[in-house]
Write a protein that holds these residues in place. Structure first.
Motif, PDB file in Angstrom:
ATOM      1  N   VAL A 151      -7.895 -34.403  -7.772  1.00 25.92           N
ATOM      2  CA  VAL A 151      -7.380 -33.842  -9.023  1.00 25.92           C
ATOM      3  C   VAL A 151      -5.934 -34.253  -9.262  1.00 25.92           C
ATOM      4  O   VAL A 151      -5.582 -34.754 -10.339  1.00 25.92           O
ATOM      5  CB  VAL A 151      -7.498 -32.303  -9.003  1.00 25.92           C
ATOM      6  N   ASP A 152      -5.073 -34.056  -8.262  1.00 27.56           N
ATOM      7  CA  ASP A 152      -3.642 -34.271  -8.468  1.00 27.56           C
ATOM      8  C   ASP A 152      -3.318 -35.730  -8.770  1.00 27.56           C
ATOM      9  O   ASP A 152      -2.604 -36.036  -9.718  1.00 27.56           O
ATOM     10  CB  ASP A 152      -2.856 -33.795  -7.239  1.00 27.56           C
ATOM     11  N   SER A 153      -3.852 -36.650  -7.960  1.00 27.06           N
ATOM     12  CA  SER A 153      -3.537 -38.061  -8.192  1.00 27.06           C
ATOM     13  C   SER A 153      -4.157 -38.554  -9.492  1.00 27.06           C
ATOM     14  O   SER A 153      -3.583 -39.398 -10.186  1.00 27.06           O
ATOM     15  CB  SER A 153      -4.009 -38.930  -7.015  1.00 27.06           C
ATOM     16  N   ALA A 158      -3.322 -40.371 -15.124  1.00 27.89           N
ATOM     17  CA  ALA A 158      -3.555 -40.261 -16.565  1.00 27.89           C
ATOM     18  C   ALA A 158      -2.255 -40.042 -17.324  1.00 27.89           C
ATOM     19  O   ALA A 158      -2.038 -40.605 -18.405  1.00 27.89           O
ATOM     20  CB  ALA A 158      -4.536 -39.121 -16.841  1.00 27.89           C
ATOM     21  N   LEU A 159      -1.351 -39.241 -16.751  1.00 26.26           N
ATOM     22  CA  LEU A 159      -0.070 -38.971 -17.398  1.00 26.26           C
ATOM     23  C   LEU A 159       0.814 -40.216 -17.401  1.00 26.26           C
ATOM     24  O   LEU A 159       1.464 -40.534 -18.410  1.00 26.26           O
ATOM     25  CB  LEU A 159       0.625 -37.815 -16.675  1.00 26.26           C
ATOM     26  N   LEU A 160       0.833 -40.945 -16.294  1.00 27.85           N
ATOM     27  CA  LEU A 160       1.630 -42.168 -16.217  1.00 27.85           C
ATOM     28  C   LEU A 160       1.084 -43.254 -17.145  1.00 27.85           C
ATOM     29  O   LEU A 160       1.851 -44.002 -17.760  1.00 27.85           O
ATOM     30  CB  LEU A 160       1.682 -42.673 -14.778  1.00 27.85           C
ATOM     31  N   CYS A 297      -3.773 -29.568 -17.484  1.00 25.95           N
ATOM     32  CA  CYS A 297      -3.122 -30.807 -17.910  1.00 25.95           C
ATOM     33  C   CYS A 297      -4.131 -31.946 -17.940  1.00 25.95           C
ATOM     34  O   CYS A 297      -4.152 -32.756 -18.878  1.00 25.95           O
ATOM     35  CB  CYS A 297      -1.965 -31.128 -16.969  1.00 25.95           C
ATOM     36  N   GLY A 298      -4.992 -32.013 -16.932  1.00 20.46           N
ATOM     37  CA  GLY A 298      -6.012 -33.049 -16.885  1.00 20.46           C
ATOM     38  C   GLY A 298      -6.973 -32.959 -18.061  1.00 20.46           C
ATOM     39  O   GLY A 298      -7.350 -33.984 -18.651  1.00 20.46           O
ATOM     40  N   LEU A 303      -9.348 -36.230 -19.210  1.00 21.87           N
ATOM     41  CA  LEU A 303     -10.128 -36.568 -18.024  1.00 21.87           C
ATOM     42  C   LEU A 303     -11.444 -35.782 -18.024  1.00 21.87           C
ATOM     43  O   LEU A 303     -11.490 -34.652 -18.513  1.00 21.87           O
ATOM     44  CB  LEU A 303      -9.339 -36.266 -16.751  1.00 21.87           C
ATOM     45  N   PRO A 304     -12.514 -36.340 -17.466  1.00 19.27           N
ATOM     46  CA  PRO A 304     -13.800 -35.625 -17.452  1.00 19.27           C
ATOM     47  C   PRO A 304     -13.750 -34.398 -16.558  1.00 19.27           C
ATOM     48  O   PRO A 304     -13.034 -34.363 -15.556  1.00 19.27           O
ATOM     49  CB  PRO A 304     -14.774 -36.677 -16.900  1.00 19.27           C
TER      50      PRO A 304
END
Length: 435
Positions: A151-153, A158-160, A297-298, A303-304
């Motif tokens: 999840v975190d990476s 996606a943010l980057l 945020c995801g 993100l799916p």
């Protein structure tokens, strides 16, 4: 729009994280800082509307009751003192109210009536702010990210991508210990859907050869961790102009690493042994988010759900669920059994209701009967638990028809398995994982 901030100063409370979450749930941003924050550090924080002096059982350090600095008392913003005898606080409480409604009302009065904070803390504003901050930090330079598919990476990636596009290079190392379909999903989402510059490294044989014959759980963990670092280092050295390392550090990582009034819960080494000659500056856009906020945020980044709501998964992956020395046939059986369990939990509406569920295959066999002949095959152990903080856990009481359906499918579809067991052990005495 810059978000208003309430600062929580840790004067020995065990409730700093809870208070921070409660204020964010009111729509106002908050951060936890040490009690001895300096005037310069306080002045550097943007848009501070109020300060909570959060005292508690650990407020006496080395025989001395700690207090905030003169800079805090002279900050010119409203103060709230809890379990702490403040020198000049405008608002003082003996303790947090035990009644939830009273507690929420006390926070609302301070945050909105005293501090006049605006409830503008939300994911859209957070993403917009982080994109601007990332662009300011990185400029036209390049960032490298180890993309595990967790999840975190995944959210960081996606943010980057949203912020700097092809200035980001993601490296996904498939060590052969991921769950069914996960490497393919990483490639499909990030390379095909989001257009990421993704390097996929098939290191399955490399990892499994290193693990051959190794039965000790800690030895397996060390081999997997060290080999991952070596693979990542090799890929990093092939690239030119990388000056930044993206990381999925989140707020609990920082909080759990200890404060000046609380012992460390566990250390978090997110770079975790990268070579000293890899001189990267860190980009950590999620470092002030709690786990549920990372997931939100995801979702906001598109993100799916299958990636955003991915279950907790140990760093060594299936390597510590294939008990004892890992063999390729038993690892494949484990992967297939795990996929069946997750599929049937989804169909039964248990995804999101049960905190964690997975399968384990031990390194022994038992006698069974298959096709009217004796068979000597492995058991599959099902594990499903609920927890708040992973320090204790209870066993999910899965409906009998669901367990029977899972059992039937595993025995029919997974090669080399002739028994299915359900682990009824809570934590403590058992741990959540088997190794």
């Amino acid at each position: 729009m810059q978000q208003d901030m309430i600062v929580i100063l840790d004067l020995g409370s065990k409730e700093n994280t809870r208070v921070a979450r409660e204020i964010r749930e009111l729509g106002v941003y908050t951060e936890i800082h040490p009690h001895d924050i300096t005037a310069e550090q306080l002045a550097a924080l943007p848009n501070v509307k109020g300060i909570i002096l959060n005292g508690g059982v650990n407020r006496v350090v080395d025989g001395v009751a700690i207090d905030a600095s003169d800079a805090v008392y002279g900050a010119g913003v409203p103060l709230m003192a809890v379990d702490h005898k403040a020198r000049k606080a405008d608002v003082s409480l003996e303790a947090w109210p035990e009644d939830e409604v009273e507690r929420t009302m006390a926070l609302k009065r301070f945050v909105f009536d005293d501090c006049h904070a605006i409830a503008n803390w939300n994911m859209d504003n957070f993403i917009a702010d982080q994109i601007e901050l990332i662009r300011q930090q990185v400029g036209d330079r390049k960032v490298l990210l180890a993309l595990s598919g967790g999840v975190d990476s995944s959210v960081v990636a996606a943010l980057l991508i949203r912020a700097i596009g092809d200035q980001l290079t993601c490296v996904h190392v498939n060590h052969g210990l991921l769950r069914k379909g996960e490497p393919e999903q990483v490639v499909q989402v990030f390379r095909d859907q989001l257009g990421a510059n993704l390097i996929y490294v098939d290191a399955v044989d490399r990892f499994l050869n290193k693990l051959a014959g190794v039965a000790d759980p800690e030895a397996k963990r060390k081999i997997i961790g060290a080999e991952f670092i070596r693979v990542f280092e090799e890929e990093a050295r092939k690239l030119d102009g990388i000056q930044f390392l993206g990381q999925g550090t989140i707020y609990p990582d920082i909080v759990e690493s200890g404060t000046k009034t609380a012992k460390m819960v566990k250390s978090h080494h997110n770079v975790g042994g990268l070579p000293e000659d890899l001189q990267f500056e860190l980009v950590e856009p999620l470092k002030m988010l709690f786990k549920d906020e990372v997931r939100a945020c995801g979702v906001a980044l598109g993100l799916p759900d299958s990636m955003v709501y991915r279950q907790p998964f140990p760093g060594p992956g299936l390597g510590v669920r294939c008990l004892g020395a890992i063999t390729r046939d038993r690892l494949e059986a484990l992967r297939e059994a795990d996929a069946i369990l997750r599929d049937e939990f989804d169909k039964a509406g248990l995804r999101g209701k049960v905190w964690q569920y997975f399968t384990v295959i031990p390194d022994f066999r038992s006698t069974g009967v298959r096709d009217n002949a004796r068979c000597f095959e492995w058991p599959v152990i099902l594990r499903a638990v609920n927890t708040v903080d992973a320090m204790t856990a209870t066993v999910e009481q899965v409906a009998w028809p669901v367990l029977l359906k899972i059992t039937d499918r595993i025995l029919a579809e997974v090669k080399g398995v002739n028994r299915v067991l359900y682990d009824l052990s809570p934590k403590p005495v058992a741990t959540i994982e088997w190794e």
